[in-house]
Write a protein that holds these residues in place. Structure first.
Motif, PDB file in Angstrom:
ATOM      1  N   PHE A  65      43.085  -2.420  85.268  1.00 23.66           N
ATOM      2  CA  PHE A  65      42.309  -1.912  84.632  1.00 23.66           C
ATOM      3  C   PHE A  65      41.251  -1.405  84.315  1.00 23.66           C
ATOM      4  CE2 PHE A  65      47.034  -3.205  83.359  1.00 23.66           C
ATOM      5  CZ  PHE A  65      47.172  -2.362  82.655  1.00 23.66           C
ATOM      6  N   GLU A  66      39.944  -2.149  84.957  1.00 26.87           N
ATOM      7  CA  GLU A  66      39.221  -1.732  85.370  1.00 26.87           C
ATOM      8  C   GLU A  66      39.077  -2.214  86.381  1.00 26.87           C
ATOM      9  OE1 GLU A  66      37.264  -4.943  82.595  1.00 26.87           O
ATOM     10  OE2 GLU A  66      37.116  -4.338  81.054  1.00 26.87           O
ATOM     11  N   TRP A  98      37.648   5.735  86.303  1.00 28.26           N
ATOM     12  CA  TRP A  98      38.149   4.958  87.477  1.00 28.26           C
ATOM     13  C   TRP A  98      39.780   5.292  86.273  1.00 28.26           C
ATOM     14  CZ3 TRP A  98      39.737   2.433  90.821  1.00 28.26           C
ATOM     15  CH2 TRP A  98      40.663   1.258  90.962  1.00 28.26           C
ATOM     16  N   SER A  99      40.666   5.213  86.915  1.00 30.69           N
ATOM     17  CA  SER A  99      41.872   5.276  86.726  1.00 30.69           C
ATOM     18  C   SER A  99      42.832   4.146  87.136  1.00 30.69           C
ATOM     19  CB  SER A  99      42.918   6.809  86.519  1.00 30.69           C
ATOM     20  OG  SER A  99      43.710   6.564  86.947  1.00 30.69           O
ATOM     21  N   PRO A 100      43.722   2.946  86.184  1.00 33.07           N
ATOM     22  CA  PRO A 100      44.901   1.988  87.169  1.00 33.07           C
ATOM     23  C   PRO A 100      45.789   3.293  87.845  1.00 33.07           C
ATOM     24  CG  PRO A 100      45.345   2.894  84.792  1.00 33.07           C
ATOM     25  CD  PRO A 100      44.085   3.078  85.035  1.00 33.07           C
ATOM     26  N   ALA A 101      46.112   4.258  88.168  1.00 32.15           N
ATOM     27  CA  ALA A 101      46.675   4.970  89.068  1.00 32.15           C
ATOM     28  C   ALA A 101      45.603   5.390  89.972  1.00 32.15           C
ATOM     29  CB  ALA A 101      47.035   6.443  88.715  1.00 32.15           C
TER      30      ALA A 101
ATOM     31  N   ASN B  28      53.221   3.987  87.725  1.00 27.96           N
ATOM     32  CA  ASN B  28      51.722   3.907  88.040  1.00 27.96           C
ATOM     33  C   ASN B  28      50.417   2.627  88.088  1.00 27.96           C
ATOM     34  OD1 ASN B  28      52.500   7.687  89.154  1.00 27.96           O
ATOM     35  ND2 ASN B  28      52.784   7.287  87.384  1.00 27.96           N
ATOM     36  N   TRP B  54      46.287  -0.279  79.409  1.00 33.24           N
ATOM     37  CA  TRP B  54      45.269   0.655  79.441  1.00 33.24           C
ATOM     38  C   TRP B  54      45.085   2.232  78.563  1.00 33.24           C
ATOM     39  CZ3 TRP B  54      41.895   2.697  81.758  1.00 33.24           C
ATOM     40  CH2 TRP B  54      41.608   4.098  82.359  1.00 33.24           C
ATOM     41  N   ARG B  58      40.316   2.048  76.780  1.00 32.95           N
ATOM     42  CA  ARG B  58      39.956   2.427  76.492  1.00 32.95           C
ATOM     43  C   ARG B  58      40.469   3.643  75.358  1.00 32.95           C
ATOM     44  NH1 ARG B  58      38.021   5.206  82.030  1.00 32.95           N
ATOM     45  NH2 ARG B  58      37.127   3.652  82.943  1.00 32.95           N
ATOM     46  N   PRO B  65      46.325   7.562  83.156  1.00 30.27           N
ATOM     47  CA  PRO B  65      46.255   7.475  84.667  1.00 30.27           C
ATOM     48  C   PRO B  65      45.844   8.687  85.984  1.00 30.27           C
ATOM     49  CG  PRO B  65      47.167   5.905  83.529  1.00 30.27           C
ATOM     50  CD  PRO B  65      48.002   7.202  82.301  1.00 30.27           C
TER      51      PRO B  65
END
Lengths: 169, 181
Positions: A65-66, A98-101, B28, B54, B58, B65
């Motif tokens: 998540f980070e 940033w994205s967790p994907a 994902n 997630w 945010r 994502p």
């Protein structure tokens, strides 16, 4: 826990099916999954062709998540307008975007692609002052992602100051 | 590149017990088989706990994502596989995933649009809202059941003429004010 499980999966995927030019040494990582070294080759056809680089990833407990901390380490830090001589990288997916994907693999590919799009080997304009004043953790720098140029915030303010004084930068 | 992928596929064709099939139904975020699966409007699959975390991370900028499309708690669709509900009840920590939305099928028995039926259905009304214009609009209402104006010469007539002039001036001033403001 979730972080370890996911890192385990990423490591397995990278070891079993590595993309061209990206190598990770599972034995070196061993039990401590929170810190990785990844070997990255400069892409063929780019000005970094044939060079070898090493990226260090540090994962916090809130990964994915980070974002991880990602810096270049080792003897060869690429000379690039977005890479400081201490290895810090100015790349938006490493902080704001940033994205967790995203994954270790996609970060590595993005870094290689960032290098490949460069035409001229040059340090960032604010390299000297940044390297002297920055935190060890690149995520603590407030980056300004600004098209081709890349500034950390202090440089940006000094730039703004100069332009307000009528100095053309 | 293609040949490498092909040979990889060839090896994968033999049944392997622990690898999930092609990763099509992997979350994902955690890269595991999605549990309490939800799918975003842009079509991306997540575990509900993962996506929820997630969105909490945010709160001001909630994006998918995978594709960065706008996303929200209300606009994800839960996936219910057959018999999946009685496997476990994992809704203890995270808030329960949003319910599916079910809309009634449309039935077209009546002529659509104009229901002049027994329910007294159709009402039209025309109107212009701002004050000085209602002044003009009201003059268009003919025979609308209001009492006749008083005949000329009566004191009520004079009073109404006076009021009418006052309102006219108010309207003119209002328009003037609108023009200069």
């Amino acid at each position: 826990m979730a972080m370890e499980k996911r890192l385990q999966k990423e490591l397995q995927a990278l070891v079993n099916d590595p993309p061209v030019g990206i190598k990770v040494d599972a034995d070196q990582i061993g039990q401590n999954l929170s810190e990785w070294l990844v070997n990255v080759d400069g892409a063929p056809g780019s000005i970094y062709n044939g060079e070898k680089f090493q990226l260090q990833f540090k994962f916090g407990s809130r990964y994915p998540f980070e974002s991880p901390q990602v810096v270049f380490v080792g003897p060869n830090i690429p000379v690039h307008p977005h890479v400081y001589s201490n290895g810090h990288i100015c790349l938006s997916i490493l902080t704001d975007d940033w994205s967790p994907a995203l994954s270790v693999q996609s970060v590595c590919l993005s870094v290689v692609s960032m290098l490949s799009s460069c035409k001229e080997k040059k340090r960032p304009p604010d390299n000297a002052i940044y390297v002297k004043t920055c935190s060890k953790n690149p995520k603590k720098t407030r980056w300004w992602y600004h098209g081709k140029q890349c500034y950390h915030s202090e440089y940006k303010t000094s730039l703004l100051g100069m332009s307000s004084m009528g100095i053309n930068t | 590149m293609a040949t490498a992928a092909d040979s990889q596929d060839g090896e994968e064709a033999t049944p392997s017990p622990n690898s999930s099939e092609n990763g099509t139904f992997e979350c994902n975020i955690c890269l595991d088989t999605a549990r309490d699966a939800v799918v975003s409007m842009c079509g991306h699959l997540f575990c509900w706990p993962c996506l929820h975390q997630w969105l909490e991370t945010r709160p001001t900028r909630q994006v998918c994502p995978v594709c960065k499309a706008g996303i929200s708690k209300e606009k994800v669709v839960p996936l219910y596989g057959r018999g999946s509900t009685n496997q476990q009840d994992p809704r203890d920590k995270v808030p329960p995933r949003p319910a599916g939305q079910r809309s009634e099928p449309e039935n077209n028995t009546n002529f659509p649009g104009f229901g002049f039926g027994g329910d007294g259905g159709l009402h039209f009304s025309f109107g212009i809202g701002a004050f000085p214009f209602t002044f003009f609009a009201s003059t268009l209402n003919l025979n609308d059941g209001r009492p006749q104006p008083p005949s000329a010469g009566t004191p009520q007539y004079a009073e109404e003429q006076f009021l009418s002039k006052v309102f006219l001036w108010v309207a003119v001033l209002f328009i003037f004010w609108l023009l200069i403001a």
